[in-house]
Design a protein around this motif. Structure first.
Motif, PDB file in Angstrom:
ATOM      1  N   SER B 239      43.378  35.902  54.366  1.00 46.14           N
ATOM      2  CA  SER B 239      43.020  36.734  52.990  1.00 46.14           C
ATOM      3  C   SER B 239      44.101  36.860  52.011  1.00 46.14           C
ATOM      4  O   SER B 239      43.797  37.191  50.839  1.00 46.14           O
ATOM      5  CB  SER B 239      42.259  37.842  53.494  1.00 46.14           C
ATOM      6  N   LYS B 240      45.292  37.088  52.563  1.00 40.91           N
ATOM      7  CA  LYS B 240      46.302  37.406  51.447  1.00 40.91           C
ATOM      8  C   LYS B 240      46.996  36.283  51.059  1.00 40.91           C
ATOM      9  O   LYS B 240      47.911  36.232  49.963  1.00 40.91           O
ATOM     10  CB  LYS B 240      47.484  38.129  52.624  1.00 40.91           C
ATOM     11  N   ILE B 241      47.023  35.091  51.562  1.00 43.36           N
ATOM     12  CA  ILE B 241      47.762  33.971  51.047  1.00 43.36           C
ATOM     13  C   ILE B 241      47.410  32.952  50.043  1.00 43.36           C
ATOM     14  O   ILE B 241      46.164  32.698  50.023  1.00 43.36           O
ATOM     15  CB  ILE B 241      48.408  33.098  52.212  1.00 43.36           C
ATOM     16  N   LYS B 242      48.224  32.402  49.115  1.00 38.21           N
ATOM     17  CA  LYS B 242      47.652  31.251  48.042  1.00 38.21           C
ATOM     18  C   LYS B 242      48.123  30.126  48.478  1.00 38.21           C
ATOM     19  O   LYS B 242      47.499  28.969  48.232  1.00 38.21           O
ATOM     20  CB  LYS B 242      48.540  31.581  46.896  1.00 38.21           C
ATOM     21  N   ALA B 243      49.066  29.905  49.376  1.00 37.72           N
ATOM     22  CA  ALA B 243      49.257  28.620  49.928  1.00 37.72           C
ATOM     23  C   ALA B 243      50.193  28.885  51.453  1.00 37.72           C
ATOM     24  O   ALA B 243      50.634  29.878  51.609  1.00 37.72           O
ATOM     25  CB  ALA B 243      50.383  27.865  49.011  1.00 37.72           C
ATOM     26  N   CYS B 244      50.370  27.896  52.210  1.00 36.85           N
ATOM     27  CA  CYS B 244      50.884  27.614  53.425  1.00 36.85           C
ATOM     28  C   CYS B 244      51.992  26.555  53.352  1.00 36.85           C
ATOM     29  O   CYS B 244      51.722  25.458  52.840  1.00 36.85           O
ATOM     30  CB  CYS B 244      49.950  27.562  54.478  1.00 36.85           C
ATOM     31  N   ILE B 245      53.227  26.700  53.899  1.00 37.13           N
ATOM     32  CA  ILE B 245      53.890  25.755  54.112  1.00 37.13           C
ATOM     33  C   ILE B 245      54.435  25.704  55.738  1.00 37.13           C
ATOM     34  O   ILE B 245      54.793  26.341  56.153  1.00 37.13           O
ATOM     35  CB  ILE B 245      55.296  25.886  53.190  1.00 37.13           C
ATOM     36  N   LEU B 246      54.265  24.365  56.079  1.00 38.12           N
ATOM     37  CA  LEU B 246      54.568  24.198  57.462  1.00 38.12           C
ATOM     38  C   LEU B 246      55.409  23.030  57.666  1.00 38.12           C
ATOM     39  O   LEU B 246      55.241  21.899  57.045  1.00 38.12           O
ATOM     40  CB  LEU B 246      53.464  24.029  58.191  1.00 38.12           C
TER      41      LEU B 246
END
Lengths: 469, 469
Positions: B239-246
């Motif tokens: 709910s907090k994030i705009k994008a994820c990097i993995l």
């Protein structure tokens, strides 16, 4: 007796120029030829040419000779732009994409092109240096180079700034993937979303697009087609801006060049407020006069001018080799480079370093300047001859772009659509502003080898323009 | 009878492994040699090796043979990280600069290096393709290429994704100046200052630095040294994030690789919320198992995964050739590329395209994987043998980085300072987080040719570490 003789010769040549036997852009006979053909002394020959030059019929090019530069009287300079001084952020993306999409089509005569054509570039010599770079570099250029950039290249660039007393060292230079990449690092390091910057008007659309993407507001400054921005216009908006971007020498698209006094004045007023100036000087080496114009950086005492350049307009657009001398912002710029791209392409930087080091650059530039200068005169002549009456053109003293202002009734976006059907591409004026202006203007590139075909295409373009009246 | 025979052989070899006659990382005799030396059938030889493999003493490498992989029992895997799930933005720039500053010094044994050493790269073959590119390209590579990138290269990259059913076409790929440049375009296109993103922990410091510079808040997710992030941990912060990097495959610095089920689960939960995933898959081709691990992109149905890669870790770091398959964000990414750098370096892209096209890449990768796998085993053995008791290491099944967790009392920043005086450089764990964690960890690169000297340097490093207890 002597006086009468040189005047007789100059009158005869003047007649040939005015009736078109000698065409604008043509090389004049050498002084030696004059001396032989007319059976006069070298001194008399020189006198005759000085007279023609004083009358604005020919221009001299250092180490090359004299060229016809006659422009019919009715061809005047476009007006100073009068953009609103409110910050704007409207869009012209669609138009830009349309123009870009035809750029790779080589059947099209690309007056819209932002780089010189291959035929003007020293490709064989660059290839030689590329092979040398491949042989000499550890790992043949597969290794990362220093983040700040190839040291040899930085040294060469610093050395070149001696021509305008730049007094820079390799430590002052950061290499980048072209000049736009340098401006991008500059804006990202110095501004925040919501900030306002000031630019010329018209201005290279890439700068407008970048500013917009970073959420910056843009103030377009009134700009004179010969002398660039008016310092007084900048003065009025100083309290609003966080940074300023200027293409001070042979501005794209105008070809304007700021006089030294204006450069000095601009740097002074920005320094008083601590406002950084990003100076895009990528055309400065392609001057038509006797010496390279100074950049604003030459007057920078506080380290507030971020001076950028590249070889994209003179040697190899596809190499992506540019640079920035960021003054006191060096650490910030190196950090930007590190986080966004880690380092530059190793082998193309080394190739350019080799090329510069061997003094090949100055030799190439001399040829390029001569050819582009002649082209600029040919274009001016063609516009005067073929374009609708009342057309105005800028008078670039360098670079390879000129700006044409047509009758108010002509919409150059419409002209683009009609011309592209006849395989001619132009850059409509509307691309060069965020405001709805310059709709009757266009940028023409003269960065291709002059030929009868080019002349015919300009004639054809003039005809289409006339059809819009 | 047959059963007894193969067990006898395997017991004898097992003894040789445990007493160190055959060392971890050594290549085992071929099955044919076994067959000849022991005078047994090929079948028996195979049985013997299967037994050793089942006991974890050797591993097989496709098309290469068997290798000793014995690890003394006390060497275990580091703990799952437990970063706080609050967004942070503290700084470790000084430490990073210090480590970077020693990277160009080749007198130093660079266990801190983020790329394979030259000796592992196919430089002669690349040079051949560079010369071909110079000859074949119009203008020898001095021309701008299409903004989206070299079409041949994009086709080759798309073709390579068949190994994991990527089903991509040249139109889906945008080339970039390396993978960090791809991530930079991704973040700039998809996030705004003040947004929050989620990353692994520990994570490559370049990602942290970039996020910080763009004004993003970063949530570091608990990450298992073998299996990567826990999907449940990601779920909690969605709910907090705009994008994820993995870095899903052979994560830098851990070497972890997410199981397919986790990848699937992660893509599904992100898709439900429309959150884009930037996947940095630059190590995926360097797998030690039987097949290339799938990236998260393989499970992406909505076009929300921006899959990136490069040849910087496998062919030529200095070429700056990377790419991004941006899914439904393609137009935004092309626009980012246009405004920040205009286009990529033409000639290095064409060189890599030539190299890939001729199938040289798969051949090179096979050799590289074999060598790196053997190196990884040698490093594990050396850490077990030389480092303080209780040291833990990750078990990378690909890539060329491993993660070592030392006794809590050892500060690896201090270890760095001591080691560099003896010309050994490591990457202290503190670099890989914005939080004050991993101070007793370090990343070691095994991307150099194994030698007695490397073994000695690891011994020396172990001695220094022991001195800190």
């Amino acid at each position: 007796m002597k006086e009468v003789l040189y005047q007789k010769i100059s009158a005869s040549l003047s007649e040939q120029i005015k009736n078109g036997t000698l065409k604008t852009g043509d090389k004049m006979p050498s002084l030696r030829t004059l001396h032989k053909e007319y059976g006069v002394s070298m001194n008399t020959a020189i006198q005759a040419y000085l007279e023609l030059e004083a009358n604005g019929l020919i221009v001299s090019r250092p180490q090359s000779g004299y060229y016809v530069s006659y422009k019919p009287a009715y061809l005047s300079v476009p007006s100073v732009s009068t953009p609103s001084n409110q910050a704007k952020s409207e869009s012209v993306e669609t138009l830009i994409s349309k123009v870009y999409s035809t750029l790779s089509n080589k059947d099209v005569t690309r007056f819209s092109l932002g780089v010189p054509e291959n035929e003007l570039l020293p490709i064989a010599k660059l290839n030689k240096e590329l092979v040398n770079a491949m042989r000499d570099l550890t790992g043949s250029g597969t290794e990362y180079e220093e983040i700040q950039g190839n040291r040899k290249l930085r040294r060469d660039i610093a050395r070149l700034t001696y021509t305008w007393n730049g007094n820079l060292s390799e430590d002052d230079i950061v290499t980048t993937a072209g000049a736009m990449n340098a401006i991008s690092f500059g804006l990202m390091a110095l501004t925040q979303k919501g900030d306002t910057i000031a630019v010329e008007s018209p201005v290279y659309f890439g700068i407008l697009q970048l500013a917009k993407s970073l959420g910056l507001k843009v103030i377009e400054l009134p700009t004179h087609p010969v002398a660039g921005i008016e310092p007084d216009a900048l003065k009025k908006v100083l309290s609003k801006i966080k940074a300023c971007i200027l293409v001070s020498n042979f501005n794209n698209p105008l070809g304007s060049c700021m006089p030294d006094e204006h450069k000095m004045e601009v740097v002074k007023m920005l320094s008083e407020r601590g406002i950084p100036l990003i100076e895009d000087d990528l055309y400065g080496d392609v001057y038509f006069g006797n010496s390279r114009p100074k950049p604003c950086k030459a007057f920078d005492e506080e380290g507030l001018v971020l001076w950028s350049g590249s070889v994209s307009k003179t040697l190899a657009p596809g190499y992506r080799v540019g640079w920035l001398a960021p003054g006191k912002f060096k650490d910030k710029i190196v950090h930007q480079k590190l986080i966004h791209t880690v380092s530059s392409t190793t082998i193309t930087q080394e190739t350019i370093a080799n090329f510069l080091e061997k003094g090949r650059y100055e030799h190439h530039l001399r040829k390029l300047r001569t050819e582009l200068h002649a082209n600029s005169l040919q274009f001016a002549r063609a516009v005067a001859e073929y374009f609708p009456e009342g057309s105005k053109i800028s008078q670039p003293q360098g670079g390879f772009m000129l700006w044409v202002e047509l009758d108010k009734r002509i919409d150059t976006t419409e002209l683009y659509d009609l011309a592209i059907r006849q395989k001619i591409s132009i850059a409509p004026g509307r691309m060069f502003s965020l405001q709805n202006q310059f709709t009757n203007c266009m940028r023409l590139s003269y960065g291709q080898r002059w030929s009868e075909q080019i002349d015919n295409k300009l004639k054809q373009l003039g005809r289409i323009a006339k059809g819009l009246l």
